[in-house]
Design an enzyme around this catalytic site. Structure first.
Site, PDB file in Angstrom:
ATOM      1  N   HIS A   1     -40.764 -86.284 114.833  1.00 33.80           N
ATOM      2  CA  HIS A   1     -40.176 -87.525 115.356  1.00 33.80           C
ATOM      3  C   HIS A   1     -41.293 -88.516 115.612  1.00 33.80           C
ATOM      4  CE1 HIS A   1     -35.890 -86.323 116.771  1.00 33.80           C
ATOM      5  NE2 HIS A   1     -36.230 -85.684 115.672  1.00 33.80           N
TER       6      HIS A   1
ATOM      7  N   TYR B   1     -33.211 -92.229 125.321  1.00 30.53           N
ATOM      8  CA  TYR B   1     -33.246 -92.134 126.776  1.00 30.53           C
ATOM      9  C   TYR B   1     -32.526 -93.368 127.315  1.00 30.53           C
ATOM     10  CZ  TYR B   1     -36.915 -88.550 126.431  1.00 30.53           C
ATOM     11  OH  TYR B   1     -37.628 -87.410 126.165  1.00 30.53           O
TER      12      TYR B   1
ATOM     13  N   PRO C   1     -37.736 -82.428 133.476  1.00 30.55           N
ATOM     14  CA  PRO C   1     -37.790 -82.403 132.007  1.00 30.55           C
ATOM     15  C   PRO C   1     -37.838 -83.772 131.326  1.00 30.55           C
ATOM     16  CG  PRO C   1     -35.597 -81.798 132.781  1.00 30.55           C
ATOM     17  CD  PRO C   1     -36.461 -81.917 133.988  1.00 30.55           C
TER      18      PRO C   1
ATOM     19  N   LYS D   1     -42.457 -82.098 129.084  1.00 34.30           N
ATOM     20  CA  LYS D   1     -43.824 -81.581 129.238  1.00 34.30           C
ATOM     21  C   LYS D   1     -43.940 -80.091 129.589  1.00 34.30           C
ATOM     22  CE  LYS D   1     -46.114 -85.256 128.348  1.00 34.30           C
ATOM     23  NZ  LYS D   1     -45.878 -85.253 126.920  1.00 34.30           N
TER      24      LYS D   1
ATOM     25  N   TYR E   1     -46.472 -89.404 125.968  1.00 39.31           N
ATOM     26  CA  TYR E   1     -45.363 -88.637 125.385  1.00 39.31           C
ATOM     27  C   TYR E   1     -45.866 -87.697 124.285  1.00 39.31           C
ATOM     28  CZ  TYR E   1     -40.483 -87.658 124.275  1.00 39.31           C
ATOM     29  OH  TYR E   1     -39.277 -87.034 124.117  1.00 39.31           O
TER      30      TYR E   1
HETATM   31  C1  FAD Z   1     -32.543 -74.627 131.181  1.00 39.15           C
HETATM   32  C2  FAD Z   1     -33.942 -75.128 130.990  1.00 39.15           C
HETATM   33  C3  FAD Z   1     -34.160 -76.226 130.176  1.00 39.15           C
HETATM   34  C4  FAD Z   1     -35.452 -76.710 129.985  1.00 39.15           C
HETATM   35  N1  FAD Z   1     -35.621 -77.795 129.187  1.00 39.15           N
HETATM   36  C5  FAD Z   1     -36.860 -78.267 129.009  1.00 39.15           C
HETATM   37  C6  FAD Z   1     -37.076 -79.397 128.173  1.00 39.15           C
HETATM   38  O1  FAD Z   1     -36.150 -79.966 127.602  1.00 39.15           O
HETATM   39  N2  FAD Z   1     -38.353 -79.824 128.004  1.00 39.15           N
HETATM   40  C7  FAD Z   1     -39.417 -79.194 128.617  1.00 39.15           C
HETATM   41  O2  FAD Z   1     -40.560 -79.582 128.411  1.00 39.15           O
HETATM   42  N3  FAD Z   1     -39.244 -78.138 129.402  1.00 39.15           N
HETATM   43  C8  FAD Z   1     -37.999 -77.664 129.612  1.00 39.15           C
HETATM   44  N4  FAD Z   1     -37.827 -76.599 130.398  1.00 39.15           N
HETATM   45  C9  FAD Z   1     -39.022 -76.002 130.989  1.00 39.15           C
HETATM   46  C10 FAD Z   1     -39.745 -75.105 130.010  1.00 39.15           C
HETATM   47  O3  FAD Z   1     -38.822 -74.268 129.378  1.00 39.15           O
HETATM   48  C11 FAD Z   1     -40.791 -74.305 130.807  1.00 39.15           C
HETATM   49  O4  FAD Z   1     -41.707 -75.238 131.368  1.00 39.15           O
HETATM   50  C12 FAD Z   1     -41.549 -73.285 129.955  1.00 39.15           C
HETATM   51  O5  FAD Z   1     -40.688 -72.251 129.526  1.00 39.15           O
HETATM   52  C13 FAD Z   1     -42.700 -72.663 130.746  1.00 39.15           C
HETATM   53  O6  FAD Z   1     -43.240 -71.582 130.036  1.00 39.15           O
HETATM   54  P1  FAD Z   1     -43.874 -70.346 130.788  1.00 39.15           P
HETATM   55  O7  FAD Z   1     -44.336 -69.422 129.700  1.00 39.15           O
HETATM   56  O8  FAD Z   1     -44.837 -70.793 131.798  1.00 39.15           O
HETATM   57  O9  FAD Z   1     -42.694 -69.676 131.597  1.00 39.15           O
HETATM   58  P2  FAD Z   1     -41.389 -68.949 131.044  1.00 39.15           P
HETATM   59  O10 FAD Z   1     -40.947 -69.583 129.769  1.00 39.15           O
HETATM   60  O11 FAD Z   1     -40.439 -68.922 132.193  1.00 39.15           O
HETATM   61  O12 FAD Z   1     -41.873 -67.487 130.677  1.00 39.15           O
HETATM   62  C14 FAD Z   1     -42.167 -66.546 131.686  1.00 39.15           C
HETATM   63  C15 FAD Z   1     -41.834 -65.173 131.135  1.00 39.15           C
HETATM   64  O13 FAD Z   1     -42.256 -64.200 132.086  1.00 39.15           O
HETATM   65  C16 FAD Z   1     -41.258 -63.204 132.180  1.00 39.15           C
HETATM   66  N5  FAD Z   1     -41.391 -62.596 133.510  1.00 39.15           N
HETATM   67  C17 FAD Z   1     -40.980 -63.093 134.699  1.00 39.15           C
HETATM   68  N6  FAD Z   1     -41.305 -62.249 135.706  1.00 39.15           N
HETATM   69  C18 FAD Z   1     -41.938 -61.203 135.133  1.00 39.15           C
HETATM   70  C19 FAD Z   1     -42.510 -60.008 135.640  1.00 39.15           C
HETATM   71  N7  FAD Z   1     -42.491 -59.739 136.956  1.00 39.15           N
HETATM   72  N8  FAD Z   1     -43.066 -59.154 134.775  1.00 39.15           N
HETATM   73  C20 FAD Z   1     -43.105 -59.408 133.441  1.00 39.15           C
HETATM   74  N9  FAD Z   1     -42.566 -60.541 132.903  1.00 39.15           N
HETATM   75  C21 FAD Z   1     -41.999 -61.417 133.735  1.00 39.15           C
HETATM   76  C22 FAD Z   1     -39.954 -63.925 131.963  1.00 39.15           C
HETATM   77  O14 FAD Z   1     -38.951 -63.048 131.516  1.00 39.15           O
HETATM   78  C23 FAD Z   1     -40.341 -64.964 130.907  1.00 39.15           C
HETATM   79  O15 FAD Z   1     -40.120 -64.501 129.598  1.00 39.15           O
HETATM   80  C24 FAD Z   1     -36.560 -76.094 130.611  1.00 39.15           C
HETATM   81  C25 FAD Z   1     -36.335 -74.993 131.431  1.00 39.15           C
HETATM   82  C26 FAD Z   1     -35.055 -74.505 131.625  1.00 39.15           C
HETATM   83  C27 FAD Z   1     -34.831 -73.323 132.524  1.00 39.15           C
END
Ligand code: FAD
Length: 371
Positions: free
Chosen positions: A52, A181, A273, A277, A365
């Site tokens: 995009h 947006y 969101p 980011k 962005y």
């Molecule tokens: C519904 C929803 C929509 C979203 N939409 C957007 C969006 O449009 N744009 C955007 O930028 N961000 C969005 N986000 C945020 C984005 O998805 C997160 O910022 C991103 O997933 C962060 O990645 P992470 O790896 O830090 O955490 P996570 O993706 O949460 O990964 C953490 C992992 O650790 C695992 N875990 C947890 N506890 C334990 C444990 N005790 N032992 C072992 N494993 C464990 C979990 O199962 C998970 O797989 C959204 C979030 C949600 C919930």
């Protein structure tokens, strides 16, 4: 780390199927795209993702476009769903001999201040213990890593917003080639996309609202109202197959490290969101951390590891600022009066008519540089 020859084990509490099916973010910054390609996980993304080159800001019944390449020296973003990124990362790691232990439970971190910390967990009914040099706490907002840091070490910075997002997934063709947006007197709306057949759209709602209150009919009527333009634009409608309401907050803990534990991603920070980011910050954290760990094994120097938190937080706070700013500009605040709304419209007019202001939005962005 695997590419640098550093042995590691990934512990995941859910199943492979579960993490590969959880639908979340979808906009990848240029730096995240580059990272996927650099590590050899980008081939499918480059084939199936959607580059995009801009977004539309819709207000006062009109669209104004922010042209990313023209304002950033050629950069753009990629629309490619987070669960597809996860599938590619899991596949690459397993194909190249890396380890992921799925469906672990009772994960506990021990000896964080010692030279050799340990991780205890259960899997398949048996107890296990891993010894290691470092622990990367990448376990999201509900994980065990952040709570393992002793009380009093972390400072918490938080803002809870008085609204949430009601998100839908529907089977329909895209309503627009690029994300829209929209600020409307009735509240914010976002037209996003996942694929030529599946569309992602959001409405600002009360965070305590329930999806049961949103019939398909009411949902589409609200999208039509908030997205209305003077020339009669209408979203393309189709069967809705997923509805969710998520709260919105900004959250950061400092520092992001304690002893031999290093926090990355949502374990250390959450963004609303609106700036797209969250996933991108998680990717840039692990990139900074992986480089620091690799430098430690290569040269024996702890300097980059000691600086990990400070280095990551400089970028994180800039993304926090951008996400807060986009959120504040594009949402109606409860109790917000006509004056506030006029100021928001004026800010959108400024941002889309001043090259300097448009360039500021565009460079944030597509993602600020890593270093
Ligand atoms: C519904 C929803 C929509 C979203 N939409 C957007 C969006 O449009 N744009 C955007 O930028 N961000 C969005 N986000 C945020 C984005 O998805 C997160 O910022 C991103 O997933 C962060 O990645 P992470 O790896 O830090 O955490 P996570 O993706 O949460 O990964 C953490 C992992 O650790 C695992 N875990 C947890 N506890 C334990 C444990 N005790 N032992 C072992 N494993 C464990 C979990 O199962 C998970 O797989 C959204 C979030 C949600 C919930």
């Amino acid at each position: 780390m695997q590419l640098a020859g550093i042995e590691s084990v990934v512990l995941e509490s859910r199943s492979r199927k579960d993490i590969e099916e959880t639908i979340r973010a979808g906009v990848l910054e240029q730096g995240t795209v580059d990272l996927m390609n650099e590590i050899g996980a980008g081939a499918r993304m480059m084939r199936e993702g959607f580059p995009h080159e801009g977004i539309h800001l819709r207000f006062d019944g009109r669209d104004r476009r922010i042209d990313f390449p023209a304002l950033t020296g050629g950069k753009k973003v990629m629309v490619y769903a987070q669960h597809e990124v996860i599938k590619d990362l899991v596949a690459l790691r397993l194909q190249t001999g890396g380890e992921i232990r799925f469906e672990v439970s009772e994960v506990g971190l021990h000896g964080l201040d010692a030279e050799a910390p340990r991780v205890r967990y259960r899997q398949g009914g048996a107890s296990h213990e891993l010894g290691c040099d470092f622990i990367a706490g990448c376990d999201g907002t509900q994980g065990v890593s952040r709570p393992a840091i002793p009380a009093g070490v972390l400072s918490v910075y938080e803002r809870i917003y008085p609204f949430g997002w009601y998100g839908i997934l529907c089977n329909a063709p895209p309503s627009s080639d690029e994300l829209i947006y929209a600020l409307h007197e009735r509240g914010f709306a976002l037209v996003s996309t996942r694929s030529p057949e599946v569309q992602r759209m959001y409405l600002q709602v009360d965070p305590a609202d329930k999806v049961e209150n949103w019939s398909d009919e009411r949902t589409w009527a609200e999208f039509r109202a908030r997205l209305a333009t003077r020339d009669g634009w209408l979203p393309k409608e189709g069967p809705i197959f997923h509805k969710v309401i998520v709260g919105m907050r900004s959250f950061v803990v400092e520092p992001m490290q304690h002893g031999r534990l290093f926090l990355a991603g949502d374990a250390a920070h959450v963004v609303p969101p609106t700036g797209a980011k969250g996933l991108n910050l998680a990717a840039s954290d692990v990139r900074i951390l992986a480089r620091a760990i690799a430098a430690h094994y290569k040269s024996g120097s702890r300097e980059l590891l000691q600086d990990y938190s400070a280095t990551a937080l400089r970028r994180i706070w800039k993304a926090q600022r951008f996400s807060w700013w986009m959120t504040s500009m594009l949402h109606r605040f409860p109790g917000g009066d006509a004056f506030q709304y006029r100021v928001q419209l004026s800010e959108l007019d400024y941002v889309t008519s001043s090259r300097a202001a448009s360039a500021s939005l565009a460079e944030n962005y597509v993602g600020l540089p890593l270093d």
